[in-house]
Scaffold this motif. Structure first.
Motif, PDB file in Angstrom:
ATOM      1  N   TRP A  12       0.858  -1.191   0.000  1.00  9.88           N
ATOM      2  CA  TRP A  12       0.000   0.000   0.000  1.00  9.88           C
ATOM      3  C   TRP A  12       0.890   1.236   0.000  1.00  9.88           C
ATOM      4  O   TRP A  12       2.050   1.185   0.407  1.00  9.88           O
ATOM      5  CB  TRP A  12      -0.961   0.007   1.196  1.00  9.88           C
ATOM      6  N   PRO A  13       0.368   2.377  -0.460  1.00 11.64           N
ATOM      7  CA  PRO A  13       1.186   3.591  -0.482  1.00 11.64           C
ATOM      8  C   PRO A  13       1.264   4.237   0.899  1.00 11.64           C
ATOM      9  O   PRO A  13       0.386   4.043   1.746  1.00 11.64           O
ATOM     10  CB  PRO A  13       0.448   4.501  -1.465  1.00 11.64           C
ATOM     11  N   THR A  14       2.316   4.991   1.121  1.00  9.62           N
ATOM     12  CA  THR A  14       2.463   5.770   2.350  1.00  9.62           C
ATOM     13  C   THR A  14       2.331   7.253   2.005  1.00  9.62           C
ATOM     14  O   THR A  14       2.125   7.622   0.851  1.00  9.62           O
ATOM     15  CB  THR A  14       3.821   5.498   3.009  1.00  9.62           C
ATOM     16  N   ALA A  15       2.476   8.095   3.009  1.00 11.90           N
ATOM     17  CA  ALA A  15       2.312   9.526   2.791  1.00 11.90           C
ATOM     18  C   ALA A  15       3.320  10.079   1.800  1.00 11.90           C
ATOM     19  O   ALA A  15       3.046  11.069   1.103  1.00 11.90           O
ATOM     20  CB  ALA A  15       2.425  10.268   4.123  1.00 11.90           C
ATOM     21  N   ASP A  16       4.494   9.471   1.716  1.00  6.23           N
ATOM     22  CA  ASP A  16       5.533  10.010   0.833  1.00  6.23           C
ATOM     23  C   ASP A  16       6.020   9.006  -0.212  1.00  6.23           C
ATOM     24  O   ASP A  16       7.013   9.256  -0.893  1.00  6.23           O
ATOM     25  CB  ASP A  16       6.729  10.509   1.645  1.00  6.23           C
ATOM     26  N   CYS A  19       3.072   3.191  -4.574  1.00  8.70           N
ATOM     27  CA  CYS A  19       3.431   1.799  -4.841  1.00  8.70           C
ATOM     28  C   CYS A  19       4.187   1.702  -6.165  1.00  8.70           C
ATOM     29  O   CYS A  19       4.531   2.711  -6.772  1.00  8.70           O
ATOM     30  CB  CYS A  19       2.176   0.938  -4.854  1.00  8.70           C
ATOM     31  N   SER A  20       4.447   0.492  -6.614  1.00  6.65           N
ATOM     32  CA  SER A  20       5.284   0.283  -7.784  1.00  6.65           C
ATOM     33  C   SER A  20       4.784   1.077  -8.981  1.00  6.65           C
ATOM     34  O   SER A  20       3.592   1.090  -9.288  1.00  6.65           O
ATOM     35  CB  SER A  20       5.313  -1.206  -8.148  1.00  6.65           C
ATOM     36  N   GLY A  36       0.843   1.199 -10.085  1.00  4.03           N
ATOM     37  CA  GLY A  36       0.234   0.804  -8.824  1.00  4.03           C
ATOM     38  C   GLY A  36      -0.421   1.968  -8.100  1.00  4.03           C
ATOM     39  O   GLY A  36      -0.455   3.105  -8.592  1.00  4.03           O
ATOM     40  N   TYR A  37      -0.941   1.687  -6.907  1.00  2.75           N
ATOM     41  CA  TYR A  37      -1.611   2.713  -6.112  1.00  2.75           C
ATOM     42  C   TYR A  37      -0.794   4.011  -6.042  1.00  2.75           C
ATOM     43  O   TYR A  37       0.404   3.995  -5.747  1.00  2.75           O
ATOM     44  CB  TYR A  37      -1.784   2.250  -4.664  1.00  2.75           C
ATOM     45  N   ASP A  63      -1.413  -3.133  -6.119  1.00  2.00           N
ATOM     46  CA  ASP A  63      -0.269  -2.243  -5.903  1.00  2.00           C
ATOM     47  C   ASP A  63       0.654  -2.204  -7.121  1.00  2.00           C
ATOM     48  O   ASP A  63       1.683  -1.514  -7.101  1.00  2.00           O
ATOM     49  CB  ASP A  63       0.511  -2.628  -4.636  1.00  2.00           C
ATOM     50  N   HIS A  64       0.245  -2.902  -8.196  1.00  3.96           N
ATOM     51  CA  HIS A  64       0.983  -2.845  -9.460  1.00  3.96           C
ATOM     52  C   HIS A  64       0.123  -2.400 -10.644  1.00  3.96           C
ATOM     53  O   HIS A  64       0.671  -2.188 -11.724  1.00  3.96           O
ATOM     54  CB  HIS A  64       1.602  -4.208  -9.772  1.00  3.96           C
ATOM     55  N   CYS A  65      -1.189  -2.268 -10.429  1.00  2.07           N
ATOM     56  CA  CYS A  65      -2.014  -1.924 -11.596  1.00  2.07           C
ATOM     57  C   CYS A  65      -3.239  -1.070 -11.286  1.00  2.07           C
ATOM     58  O   CYS A  65      -3.971  -0.697 -12.205  1.00  2.07           O
ATOM     59  CB  CYS A  65      -2.440  -3.182 -12.345  1.00  2.07           C
ATOM     60  N   ALA A  66      -3.499  -0.721 -10.013  1.00  2.00           N
ATOM     61  CA  ALA A  66      -4.740  -0.027  -9.666  1.00  2.00           C
ATOM     62  C   ALA A  66      -4.889   1.314 -10.368  1.00  2.00           C
ATOM     63  O   ALA A  66      -6.001   1.704 -10.743  1.00  2.00           O
ATOM     64  CB  ALA A  66      -4.833   0.163  -8.153  1.00  2.00           C
ATOM     65  N   ASP A  67      -3.790   2.045 -10.552  1.00  7.81           N
ATOM     66  CA  ASP A  67      -3.902   3.379 -11.150  1.00  7.81           C
ATOM     67  C   ASP A  67      -4.023   3.350 -12.666  1.00  7.81           C
ATOM     68  O   ASP A  67      -4.072   4.401 -13.306  1.00  7.81           O
ATOM     69  CB  ASP A  67      -2.738   4.270 -10.716  1.00  7.81           C
ATOM     70  N   LEU A  68      -4.126   2.145 -13.237  1.00 10.84           N
ATOM     71  CA  LEU A  68      -4.527   2.062 -14.638  1.00 10.84           C
ATOM     72  C   LEU A  68      -5.925   2.656 -14.810  1.00 10.84           C
ATOM     73  O   LEU A  68      -6.217   3.291 -15.826  1.00 10.84           O
ATOM     74  CB  LEU A  68      -4.502   0.609 -15.110  1.00 10.84           C
TER      75      LEU A  68
END
Length: 246
Positions: A12-16, A19-20, A36-37, A63-68
């Motif tokens: 999962w992503p953090t504040a800074d 993800c991949s 990713g995210y 975490d490798h494709c969600a932002d598609l």
């Protein structure tokens, strides 16, 4: 070839840290690997969404494709949509992401090209070789070759004798390193440590190593130190905005 890191956090992503996500450029062609995210905002720091020429995805974990999904929304719902975006992914890997919207909504925004890990194909100026590497879901290790450089990327993987073959002689080996020294027993067949990533880089004779997919909260210095036990530096950590020229 130029690699820009958009993110390198596992799970999962953090504040800074997103993800991949990696933007690879050569001869004017811009290839987005593993959106990713939280990678889309990072991508927009380096250009517009219509500047991406193709997407390549290693496996179907979000975490490798969600932002598609937001990438395709930003392209397909714009006032002047760009041509359909070629999306290359293992069979079924992006089904869940594409199902977030009704099929007709983004149908004109992409063209899906599914492959089986082990296939070889061309994406723009990149010759792409793939390996099936062990993970919780089918995962493709990726090797991108241009006349001047080779980039090898594990996606997410557990230990495998194919990893040094994937990375053999690579100018940059981008290796998952979820844990520093030891993977929990139940996950051991499916994830790597930084130390083992260094060992594989050494076996492969890679010129440089970049560690990615670190578990959230992992100290980058600890991962670098562990990898240096088996691989002589330079060793980098995938952090947003890092640019590496091969």
């Amino acid at each position: 070839m130029r690699l820009t890191v958009l993110g390198g956090c596992g799970a999962w992503p953090t504040a800074d840290q997103a993800c991949s996500g990696y933007l690879v450029e050569y001869a004017g062609f811009r290839l987005l690997i593993d959106p990713g995210y939280a990678t889309l905002p990072r991508l927009l720091q380096h250009g517009t969404v219509d500047a991406v020429d193709a997407v390549l995805i290693s496996h179907g974990h979000p975490d490798h494709c969600a932002d598609l999904n937001p990438l395709l929304r930003a392209r397909g719902l714009s006032d002047d949509p760009p041509p359909p975006l070629p999306v290359h992914a293992p069979h079924g890997a992006v089904d869940a992401v594409l199902a977030l919207d009704k099929p007709t909504m983004l149908a004109g925004a992409y063209r899906l090209h599914e492959f089986t890990p082990g296939d070889r194909f061309e994406i723009g100026p990149f010759t792409t070789d793939t390996w099936l590497l062990p993970h919780f879901v089918p995962n493709a290790g990726l090797r991108l070759t241009t006349p001047g450089a080779v980039l090898a990327y594990t996606g997410d993987t557990g230990p495998s004798p194919d990893i040094p073959r994937l990375a053999r002689g690579a100018d940059l080996f981008l290796a998952e390193a979820t844990y520093v020294h030891q993977v929990p027993t139940g996950d051991a067949p499916y994830l790597l440590t930084a130390r083992l990533a260094g060992q594989y880089a050494h076996q492969a004779g890679a010129a440089r190593l970049m560690l990615t997919h670190l578990w959230p909260g992992t100290a980058p210095e600890a991962a670098q130190t562990a990898a240096a036990e088996t691989f002589k530096p330079p060793i980098a950590i995938a952090t947003p905005g890092l640019i590496t020229r091969l």
